[in-house]
Design an enzyme around this catalytic site. Structure first.
Site, short mmCIF file in Angstrom:
data_model
loop_
_atom_site.label_atom_id
_atom_site.label_comp_id
_atom_site.label_asym_id
_atom_site.label_seq_id
_atom_site.Cartn_x
_atom_site.Cartn_y
_atom_site.Cartn_z
N TYR A 1 0.83 -1.21 0.00
CA TYR A 1 0.00 0.00 0.00
C TYR A 1 0.87 1.25 0.00
CZ TYR A 1 -3.28 3.56 1.35
OH TYR A 1 -4.04 4.69 1.37
N TRP B 1 1.40 5.69 -1.53
CA TRP B 1 1.16 6.80 -2.47
C TRP B 1 2.26 6.98 -3.50
CZ3 TRP B 1 -2.15 11.33 -3.07
CH2 TRP B 1 -3.46 11.07 -2.65
N1 LIG Z 1 -2.22 8.02 12.45
C1 LIG Z 1 -2.49 8.16 11.16
N2 LIG Z 1 -1.90 7.37 10.26
C2 LIG Z 1 -2.18 7.49 8.95
C3 LIG Z 1 -3.10 8.48 8.51
C4 LIG Z 1 -3.72 9.31 9.48
O1 LIG Z 1 -4.55 10.19 9.16
N3 LIG Z 1 -3.39 9.13 10.78
N4 LIG Z 1 -3.41 8.55 7.18
C5 LIG Z 1 -3.32 7.32 6.43
C6 LIG Z 1 -3.52 7.56 5.01
S1 LIG Z 1 -5.03 8.25 4.57
C7 LIG Z 1 -2.63 7.18 4.07
S2 LIG Z 1 -3.09 7.34 2.42
C8 LIG Z 1 -1.34 6.58 4.43
C9 LIG Z 1 -0.20 7.05 3.52
O2 LIG Z 1 0.88 6.21 3.63
P1 LIG Z 1 1.94 6.04 2.44
O3 LIG Z 1 1.25 6.11 1.13
O4 LIG Z 1 2.74 4.84 2.73
O5 LIG Z 1 2.81 7.36 2.64
P2 LIG Z 1 3.87 8.07 1.72
O6 LIG Z 1 4.67 8.92 2.63
O7 LIG Z 1 3.21 8.74 0.58
O8 LIG Z 1 4.78 6.86 1.21
C10 LIG Z 1 5.09 6.62 -0.11
C11 LIG Z 1 6.53 6.10 -0.20
O9 LIG Z 1 6.78 5.75 -1.57
C12 LIG Z 1 8.08 6.23 -1.92
N5 LIG Z 1 8.09 6.43 -3.39
C13 LIG Z 1 7.80 7.55 -4.07
N6 LIG Z 1 7.93 7.34 -5.40
C14 LIG Z 1 8.31 6.06 -5.56
C15 LIG Z 1 8.59 5.25 -6.71
O10 LIG Z 1 8.51 5.69 -7.85
N7 LIG Z 1 8.94 3.96 -6.48
C16 LIG Z 1 9.05 3.44 -5.23
N8 LIG Z 1 9.41 2.18 -5.10
N9 LIG Z 1 8.80 4.19 -4.12
C17 LIG Z 1 8.43 5.47 -4.29
C18 LIG Z 1 8.25 7.50 -1.12
O11 LIG Z 1 9.60 7.85 -1.00
C19 LIG Z 1 7.56 7.13 0.19
O12 LIG Z 1 8.47 6.58 1.11
O13 LIG Z 1 -1.02 6.90 5.78
C20 LIG Z 1 -2.05 6.52 6.68
N10 LIG Z 1 -1.59 6.66 8.05
N1 LIG Z 2 -1.23 18.52 2.34
C1 LIG Z 2 -1.66 17.25 2.30
N2 LIG Z 2 -2.76 16.95 1.58
C2 LIG Z 2 -3.24 15.67 1.56
C3 LIG Z 2 -2.55 14.62 2.22
C4 LIG Z 2 -1.37 14.96 2.95
O1 LIG Z 2 -0.71 14.10 3.57
N3 LIG Z 2 -0.96 16.28 2.97
N4 LIG Z 2 -3.04 13.34 2.16
C5 LIG Z 2 -4.06 13.00 1.16
C6 LIG Z 2 -4.76 11.78 1.54
S1 LIG Z 2 -4.04 10.28 1.19
C7 LIG Z 2 -5.95 11.79 2.16
S2 LIG Z 2 -6.67 10.31 2.60
C8 LIG Z 2 -6.65 13.03 2.44
C9 LIG Z 2 -7.08 13.06 3.92
O2 LIG Z 2 -8.17 13.89 4.11
P1 LIG Z 2 -8.86 13.91 5.54
O3 LIG Z 2 -8.92 12.55 6.10
O4 LIG Z 2 -10.13 14.65 5.43
O5 LIG Z 2 -7.78 14.76 6.34
P2 LIG Z 2 -7.41 14.81 7.90
O6 LIG Z 2 -6.40 15.89 8.00
O7 LIG Z 2 -7.04 13.47 8.42
O8 LIG Z 2 -8.73 15.25 8.63
C10 LIG Z 2 -9.50 16.36 8.19
C11 LIG Z 2 -10.00 17.17 9.36
O9 LIG Z 2 -10.74 16.32 10.22
C12 LIG Z 2 -10.56 16.80 11.54
N5 LIG Z 2 -10.91 15.79 12.52
C13 LIG Z 2 -10.13 14.81 13.01
N6 LIG Z 2 -10.80 14.10 13.94
C14 LIG Z 2 -12.03 14.64 14.01
C15 LIG Z 2 -13.18 14.36 14.79
O10 LIG Z 2 -13.22 13.43 15.60
N7 LIG Z 2 -14.27 15.14 14.56
C16 LIG Z 2 -14.27 16.16 13.68
N8 LIG Z 2 -15.38 16.87 13.53
N9 LIG Z 2 -13.20 16.47 12.97
C17 LIG Z 2 -12.09 15.71 13.11
C18 LIG Z 2 -9.10 17.20 11.58
O11 LIG Z 2 -8.87 18.12 12.64
C19 LIG Z 2 -8.90 17.80 10.20
O12 LIG Z 2 -9.03 19.21 10.23
O13 LIG Z 2 -5.81 14.17 2.23
C20 LIG Z 2 -5.06 14.13 1.03
N10 LIG Z 2 -4.40 15.42 0.90
MO LIG Z 3 -5.08 8.60 2.27
#
Ligand SMILES: Nc1nc2c(c(=O)[nH]1)N[C@H]1C(S)=C(S)[C@@H](COP(=O)(O)OP(=O)(O)OC[C@H]3O[C@@H](n4cnc5c(=O)[nH]c(N)nc54)[C@H](O)[C@@H]3O)O[C@H]1N2
Ligand SMILES: Nc1nc2c(c(=O)[nH]1)N[C@H]1C(S)=C(S)[C@@H](COP(=O)(O)OP(=O)(O)OC[C@H]3O[C@@H](n4cnc5c(=O)[nH]c(N)nc54)[C@H](O)[C@@H]3O)O[C@H]1N2
Ligand SMILES: [Mo]
Length: 826
Positions: free
Chosen positions: A165, A167
């Site tokens: 999994y 990005w």
């Molecule tokens: N506590 C908490 N944990 C969370 C979240 C949260 O809200 N709270 N959010 C979750 C969510 S929504 C997501 S989507 C995940 C994201 O988790 P990830 O998608 O695992 O996060 P990234 O940091 O985007 O990791 C992508 C990795 O791919 C590498 N990469 C980039 N380009 C390439 C390439 O071309 N080839 C290869 N082999 N590698 C490459 C980058 O260097 C990086 O290390 O995290 C989750 N974890």
């Molecule tokens: N700059 C930036 N943009 C991104 C990403 C990133 O890592 N960086 N990640 C991308 C990805 S993979 C994803 S999945 C999306 C994530 O998009 P979201 O999941 O919507 O983003 P979050 O920042 O986890 O949460 C959004 C808001 O929810 C609020 N929140 C958290 N807990 C609660 C709660 O219990 N109640 C309420 N009412 N609000 C709460 C947080 O304070 C925050 O302001 O963003 C995407 N865009």
């Molecule tokens: Mo995500």
């Protein structure tokens, strides 16, 4: 057209157009083009294609954070500028040169010493702490191919967890995860994953309730929202931050939409424990519930609507099923507790009169409820989405202009009107062999590694974990993304072999056995769509600089492994990078032709340093989600068993889960401010997505200077919480609970509800004692504090946005941050 620029001419490159007709046979090098008579002729020829937009200064490429032009000199990327079309350029693009030339690039293939000397499974407790040995590419490929063959042969496909999994980077061809799956499917199959970390809970519950996942589907178009919405409620939405990045290249139309709302003066209410960046920018009214209590608050709103007779009974009757059963719960007929605004206030900490007023305001105005995903990344995370749809159904505005709900306005510019043209199909993962194992819910990976043979519930089925011997990661970072890092660290010791492809020495790379250095997307050629929902752009990604150090493209690595396994022809189909891109382009262009949009042949497009901007049909600017269902629910039923909105779901009720019954419901979460842990760990954790990163990506760039405090990830603390602990702005703070401890830097502000602290996800894990379970993380990886359980038996989504913790001013020995350093002998 003026895409030939003098600044670029000192870059080494081949001359353009040696073979206009035979371009596919030529290596594709960085798109820098001499002033050449033939080139001028092409640019004139291209003028007949109004969809083409020329680059202005540099080489067209891009990232999750935007399409841009790279300025290159002497083989180095020196700076970038956004493409002309970007309405809200993202400062993250400025980091591209630092990505390419980062100090912590992995330079060579490396193997963990004990593994190399003693074979698979040797000293797994040393992962993250062992020495590294440099090997040749030849040896590395042999080791990788050997492991795939050995594990397939001895244990079968279920023993290979190659879900991987993550990005990764943009690009429809160099898609590391798909490329991995393509190899694994050819090599006999693998254990993959279901769902994602983003919307694990929401997508499963929405499929039952609305018959579609809703979270990644087109939203009512922004122009329609701006024109018709009178009240916009942002429920856990921080769009100003999360819209910066997209899965494909962003069109950033969402920011333009929010700006238009503000300019029009539309009333906006933000419901979030944090007065977040979006609320500030929009000048929104702020309602700050206790963390994790939104379902209770929504119930209070619903109860008010019903008791004030402000609900839309006709809508409920025509378009929904099961409201009567939910009503028994809402009114407390089945459990003796009416879910009144007064009751809700005791749970969510928002005054009853505010809850009541919100209900009345929503009912009296054309209201669009936009919801984010943070609140479903929680224990019982299915419920906020289910309850929010129920609330929207009671308001009766689903399918009306500017009304209803939307689960993707904050993500990848949902609501950006859909264009008419062609869509790129990426490289395919191929077909899974017949005996392929069932995928496991993505966030159960550590549980799966640690407990082979364990059976869990998942969306009405039973699932038994395989015994995983080989983990293969290409394009993700589990040591940042997965919950309860210390638990992961132990589970990670179970497999015999861990293989990681990475450009950088991330924590995941540091915890592998075999590490292969890969190129960044700026070191290869590719194509990508712009605008996940609008599909408005096709961007070329021209190679800007040569592969750095000994890095190779994922595709080339997998092709070499395939060759060792006798699968090269099947893997590459005899095509190189150029031919794959040409084929993708041709497919897209054929679709565009069908939509009456003409495009030049691939070679002309590729050599020209133009991008494609498709037209948007007027009707699409006024598209309304679920309008067809509203117009005629019999002809256009939802994909649910009843064809209607399921406020009560027989399918879910039939699963007999105690943690997810047949209607939306408030459940006390595993950890929260009123839970039993709260006496020891009184603060509730918020793990929002970071402003100046994409997850862990870019943590190793100078952007850190903008957000790091005391050289660590920041913790947002309410002044009262800081004061009682003697913490001041800028202090080094230890945040901890029974699962882990991290160092963070204090940011004291009233922008957060008292009792809640925010530490953004994505800081690289940097244990003070590598390999030691429970060691303090010196950089502030928040997942050291979260718990690793499924949201419920239904969706098994992650609970990353939830945990109780304590904080104190740090007074221990000095612990320099080493998150972005390379291992000693690497
Ligand atoms: N506590 C908490 N944990 C969370 C979240 C949260 O809200 N709270 N959010 C979750 C969510 S929504 C997501 S989507 C995940 C994201 O988790 P990830 O998608 O695992 O996060 P990234 O940091 O985007 O990791 C992508 C990795 O791919 C590498 N990469 C980039 N380009 C390439 C390439 O071309 N080839 C290869 N082999 N590698 C490459 C980058 O260097 C990086 O290390 O995290 C989750 N974890
Ligand atoms: N700059 C930036 N943009 C991104 C990403 C990133 O890592 N960086 N990640 C991308 C990805 S993979 C994803 S999945 C999306 C994530 O998009 P979201 O999941 O919507 O983003 P979050 O920042 O986890 O949460 C959004 C808001 O929810 C609020 N929140 C958290 N807990 C609660 C709660 O219990 N109640 C309420 N009412 N609000 C709460 C947080 O304070 C925050 O302001 O963003 C995407 N865009
Ligand atoms: Mo995500």
């Amino acid at each position: 057209m003026t895409f030939f620029n003098d600044q670029q001419t000192n870059l080494s490159r081949r001359s353009l157009l040696k073979g206009l007709g035979a371009c596919a046979a030529l290596p594709l090098l960085a798109g820098l083009f001499p002033k050449h008579a033939l080139a001028q002729a092409i640019s004139t020829a291209l003028e007949q294609f109004p969809t083409l937009v020329p680059a202005q200064k540099g080489i067209l490429t891009g990232a999750h954070w935007g399409a841009f032009e790279a300025i290159v000199a002497d083989g180095r990327m020196i700076r970038v500028q956004p493409v002309a079309d970007d309405p809200a350029p993202n400062d993250l693009i400025d980091m591209a040169p630092f990505q390419v030339h980062a100090k912590n690039r992995i330079k060579y293939p490396m193997v963990r010493k004990s593994w190399l000397e003693h074979g698979p499974g040797a000293r797994p407790e040393l992962r993250g702490a062992d020495e590294w040995v440099r090997v040749s590419w030849e040896q590395a490929i042999e080791l990788v191919a050997g492991e795939i063959k050995r594990v397939q042969g001895e244990f079968g496909p279920q023993a290979i967890h190659a879900g991987s999994y993550g990005w990764k980077s943009v690009g429809m061809f160099h898609n590391s995860r798909t490329l991995l799956h393509r190899l694994m499917n050819l090599a006999g199959g693998f254990t993959g994953y279901a769902g994602d970390y983003s919307t694990g809970a929401a997508q499963v519950i929405m499929s039952h309730v609305m018959g579609s996942i809703e979270v990644y589907e087109q939203q009512t178009a922004w122009p329609n929202v701006v024109e018709h919405a009178e009240l916009v409620v942002l429920w856990g939405v921080n769009a100003q931050v999360t819209l910066k990045n997209s899965w494909n290249m962003p069109d950033h139309e969402g920011q333009a939409g929010f700006k238009a709302l503000k300019e029009k003066g539309t009333r906006i209410i933000s419901i979030d424990p944090v007065y977040n960046e979006t609320a500030k920018l929009a000048n929104a009214e702020w309602i700050a519930p206790n963390a994790y209590t939104d379902v209770a608050m929504m119930l209070g709103v619903a109860h008010t609507l019903y008791s004030e007779k402000k609900h839309d009974q006709a809508f409920l009757e025509r378009y929904t099923v099961g409201f009567d059963k939910f009503l028994d719960y809402l009114l407390g007929k089945d459990d003796g507790q009416p879910k009144s605004a007064e009751w809700a206030a005791t749970v969510c900490g928002v005054e009853a009169k505010v809850i009541r007023q919100l209900a009345l305001d929503m009912a009296s105005k054309r209201t669009m409820i936009m919801a984010g995903w943070g609140m479903q990344r929680q224990h019982h995370g299915e419920q906020p989405n289910w309850m929010l749809v129920t609330l929207a159904a009671m308001l009766g505005q689903i399918g009306l202009p500017g009304g209803g709900y939307g689960f993707s306005y904050h993500y990848s510019s949902g609501g950006s009107p859909t264009a008419k043209g062609g869509i790129l199909a990426g490289i395919s993962a191929g077909t899974a062999p017949q005996n392929s194992p069932a995928p496991i819910p993505v966030a159960r990976i550590a549980d799966c590694l640690a407990n082979p043979g364990k059976t869990i519930d998942f969306n009405g089925r039973k699932l038994t974990y395989p015994d995983v011997k080989l983990v293969y990661v290409a394009g993700g970072n589990p040591f940042h993304h997965h919950q309860d890092t210390n638990n992961l660290l132990q589970a990670w010791r179970k497999p015999q072999t861990v293989i990681v492809h990475e450009p950088y020495w991330t924590a995941t790379a540091k915890h592998a056995d075999i590490v292969l250095p890969v190129t960044t997307s700026y070191e290869r050629n590719d194509l990508e769509m712009g605008g996940d929902y609008s599909q408005r752009y096709v961007f070329p990604m021209h190679q800007c600089v040569p592969p750095q150090h000994e890095s190779r493209n994922d595709f080339d690595i997998f092709s070499a492994v395939a060759a060792k396994l006798g699968l090269q022809e099947a893997y590459t189909e005899g095509k190189d990078e150029t031919l794959w891109l040409k084929q993708m382009y041709d497919g897209m262009a054929a679709q565009a032709r069908g939509a009456k949009v003409a495009l030049p042949p691939f070679n002309m497009f590729w050599e020209s340093n133009n991008y494609i901007r498709f037209p948007i049909p007027e009707a699409n600017r006024q598209w309304i989600r679920h309008a067809d269902f509203r117009d005629n629910p019999l002809l256009n039923p939802l994909g649910t068993p009843s064809g209607k909105i399921e406020i009560f779901s027989n399918a879910i009720a039939g699963m007999s889960y105690a943690d997810c019954v047949g209607h939306p419901k408030w459940y006390e979460p595993k950890e929260w401010a009123q839970g039993e842990q709260a006496s020891r760990y009184p603060l509730s954790l918020n793990t929002s997505h970071p402003t100046q990163r994409l997850h862990s990506q870019l943590d190793n760039t100078p952007l850190r200077d903008k957000f790091a405090i005391a050289d660590r990830e920041a913790i947002l603390i309410h002044p009262d919480d800081a004061k009682t602990r003697g913490i001041q702005d800028g202090d080094l703070v230890r945040a901890f609970n029974e699962r882990g401890q991290i160092l963070v830097g204090a940011l004291v502000s009233k922008d957060i509800r008292q009792g809640v602290v925010r530490i953004c996800e994505g800081a690289w894990f940097d244990p003070a004692k590598p390999g030691e379970v429970g060691a303090i993380c010196k950089n502030g990886n928040v997942n050291c504090l979260t718990f690793d359980e499924g949201s419920s038996s239904l969706a098994q989504g992650n609970c990353g946005h939830m945990a109780q913790l304590q904080i104190e001013k740090y007074s221990g020995p000095e612990l320099p941050n080493t998150a972005h350093e390379v291992p000693a002998n690497a």
